[in-house]
Design an enzyme around this catalytic site. Sequence first.
Site, mmCIF file in Angstrom:
data_model
loop_
_atom_site.group_PDB
_atom_site.id
_atom_site.type_symbol
_atom_site.label_atom_id
_atom_site.label_comp_id
_atom_site.label_asym_id
_atom_site.label_seq_id
_atom_site.Cartn_x
_atom_site.Cartn_y
_atom_site.Cartn_z
ATOM 1 N N ASP A 37 48.609 30.700 38.586
ATOM 2 C CA ASP A 37 48.326 31.742 39.562
ATOM 3 C C ASP A 37 46.909 31.490 40.085
ATOM 4 O O ASP A 37 46.142 30.742 39.477
ATOM 5 C CB ASP A 37 48.428 33.111 38.880
ATOM 6 N N THR A 92 44.382 34.163 41.930
ATOM 7 C CA THR A 92 43.394 35.220 41.747
ATOM 8 C C THR A 92 43.375 35.703 40.304
ATOM 9 O O THR A 92 44.404 36.107 39.758
ATOM 10 C CB THR A 92 43.687 36.400 42.696
ATOM 11 N N PHE A 120 50.856 49.388 46.119
ATOM 12 C CA PHE A 120 51.026 47.995 46.531
ATOM 13 C C PHE A 120 52.081 47.330 45.661
ATOM 14 O O PHE A 120 52.107 47.500 44.442
ATOM 15 C CB PHE A 120 49.703 47.234 46.399
ATOM 16 N N ARG A 151 39.639 35.454 51.076
ATOM 17 C CA ARG A 151 40.835 36.295 50.991
ATOM 18 C C ARG A 151 40.776 37.305 52.129
ATOM 19 O O ARG A 151 39.762 37.988 52.306
ATOM 20 C CB ARG A 151 40.891 37.012 49.644
ATOM 21 N N ASP A 159 47.843 36.121 35.210
ATOM 22 C CA ASP A 159 47.167 37.287 34.635
ATOM 23 C C ASP A 159 47.685 38.617 35.146
ATOM 24 O O ASP A 159 47.167 39.669 34.768
ATOM 25 C CB ASP A 159 45.659 37.206 34.932
ATOM 26 N N ASN A 208 52.792 40.557 38.522
ATOM 27 C CA ASN A 208 53.666 39.751 39.389
ATOM 28 C C ASN A 208 53.966 38.376 38.811
ATOM 29 O O ASN A 208 54.756 37.622 39.369
ATOM 30 C CB ASN A 208 53.048 39.613 40.786
ATOM 31 N N ASP A 209 53.342 38.024 37.700
ATOM 32 C CA ASP A 209 53.614 36.735 37.041
ATOM 33 C C ASP A 209 54.592 36.874 35.875
ATOM 34 O O ASP A 209 54.947 35.861 35.261
ATOM 35 C CB ASP A 209 52.308 36.120 36.516
#
Length: 710
Positions: free
Chosen positions: A43, A45, A156, A212, A404, A407-408
């Site tokens: 990943d 970020t 989000f 970003r 981290d 979403n992973d």
Amino acid sequence: SSGINAEYGGVVYAVQRLKTTKIFCIDPQRVNFCGRIQFICFDKTGTLTEDSLSVLCAIPSSSIFLAAAKKGHLIKQERFLHALATCHEITTINEEFIGDPLDIEMFKFTGWSFEECDELNPLASFVSAIVSSPEQHDEEDHDDPQEIGIIRSFPFTSELQRMTVVTKNLQTEEMIVFCKGSPEMIHSLSLENTIPENFHSELDSYTNEGYRVIAFGWKALDSETSWHSIQTMRRSELECDLNFTGLLIMENHLKEDTTGCISELLYSNTKVCMVTGDNIFTAISVSKKCGIVPFDGGLNDVIVISKDGDSVAFQLDCQEQTSVTLPSNYTQMEIVNTLIGITSRPFVFAIAETAFNHVAAFHPLVYEMLLLKGKIFARMKPGKKQKLVEDLQSIGYTVSMCGDGANDCGALKSAHAGVSLSEAEASIAAPFTSANPSICCMIEILRQGRAALVTASVTFRFMAMYSMIQFITQLLHYSIGTNMTDSQFLYIDMFVISGIAATLGHSKPSENLASTTPKAQLIDFKVFILLSLHVMITFGFQFFVFVEVQTFPFYDPNIDPDSEDLYARKCLENTGVFIVSQFQYAIYGVVLCHGPPHRRPVIYNWTLMIVFLVCSVMSVLFVFQPFPALTKLMNLVSLEEFDVQITFILLMALNFVLVYLVEELFATNKVTRYLDSVKIFLNKAKPKFETLRETWHNLHNDFNSKNFYK
């Protein structure tokens, strides 16, 4: 059972060592997978880059983007300022902001204040929080501070790539929807006439530098819209027909050790890629900085794969003029010729999720090359990260995922070895969690995994040789109708074997990762040949001693009739074979305990060396027999002549040297390559990714053959 014990022989020690470096494992069975990892997905970020972000500037928009506002400068466009102040998921505990670091930095940038509504606040039943502008001290502006209440918020999600809040201006009673998300998503949700003319050029100028970028939009609700109706509105009703209002540019620096760790992983021939939800050009920029895009005499070119109608287009990095679309019904050779026409330099692929879905579904030839050469996967939603990991596994790679965030989780769970750098949601799905949020933990996990895999192989081979040594010893004893005594069995099993077996796994991993991975199988063609040679050596020395003792001047062919055990009578054959065989266990314990390239040399395993030293001393005592009590306890016949005693010492030394030379011979690259070629001839099965690589390489000799394997 020896195979099972061998498989997990090094796992316990590996888990303990990982714990000392603050890497925790909840699934020890995955440790051996770590020893053969070939591909790592990272990943971006919080994994490759710092968790913390800082605001570079905010860029309000009109028909074009206006001047960028730095921190401390007033943002003149009111709607954009309100979006920055309200569109977040911040809460407070003990007057400290809690929430996403991006949200916190964004809100601090505005200079506004934040207050959660408790039961004492009369507005608590209508709004969850109130944000207030700072007091104005300019002579031209004496307005009272503005107050905006947050009525409802939609969090989000990676799938939607956006979040939304519904707000109410407490002075004007006006209700506004603010939405923030990826620039591509807000662009798609906004009215065309509100999007700046220079949207794409402005966006590319920042993403190409690795920044970003977050976009914002808004829309006003009808003045007759009630609080109750807002609570029942669907998200899709609010997140449409937005007015595009600006961009927030944030800096996200690489972690200090990221570049060095990526370099070491590439040196060890471990393939790496970035799988991120960020913009593709931001991802490309960060990949170049950290070394994921290889530097092989010069930085590799990045070819971006995009969707072009029903076909696929290739574009060299950010150069639109290089874009080439594949013809319909293309062949492998046409793909190769297209790529060679774009660049003659080594290259890697980058792709965003929309194109990824299209290529995976409709273009299998391009997709298989993407799996081999893909380095940057951008705008990837959680489900697509998981699909990528599973597809890499389907072509034979042993895959690790390092991330981290929540979403992973899917990818962390699907990978052979998922590694979480967070103690939050991701740690639940991942078998490994690092308390130190650095990708250097991957190097440590690979080191320990490789050492554990070697320990498993070493333990298996030692247990196999232990069985064969004892089998040969017993075979020779039975040939003359006798057996070893209980004390001899006890000494071998409780002291020699137990001591060696308990210390084989104490060898620590090498300081640096080697460029090869250890064999995954406990037994293969090379191991079978080696074990066969060792069995022949073992039998040769024991049989030689068994026959040779019968030629000694003091040899008595009559077995001791006074022995209490009729099946374990004292005789010279028993003494000779016992002395040689008990030292053979120690020989194989040390010689088979491989060190480099995956473990430190055996001399650094001081516990094993102590066991070997004790066994060596005991062997000398058994030969010279200075203590009658020991001779009687072990039921040995005295070796009366000094020449005979020296012969035994020399035989044991020769046995050690011969076993060592055989191991060293088979450790050489030339012999290993020959045996591997024989194994391939006997069993032609290869990992699918190797077959695919050879297929593509054979299409064109100049097709970046050197870099195709990286």
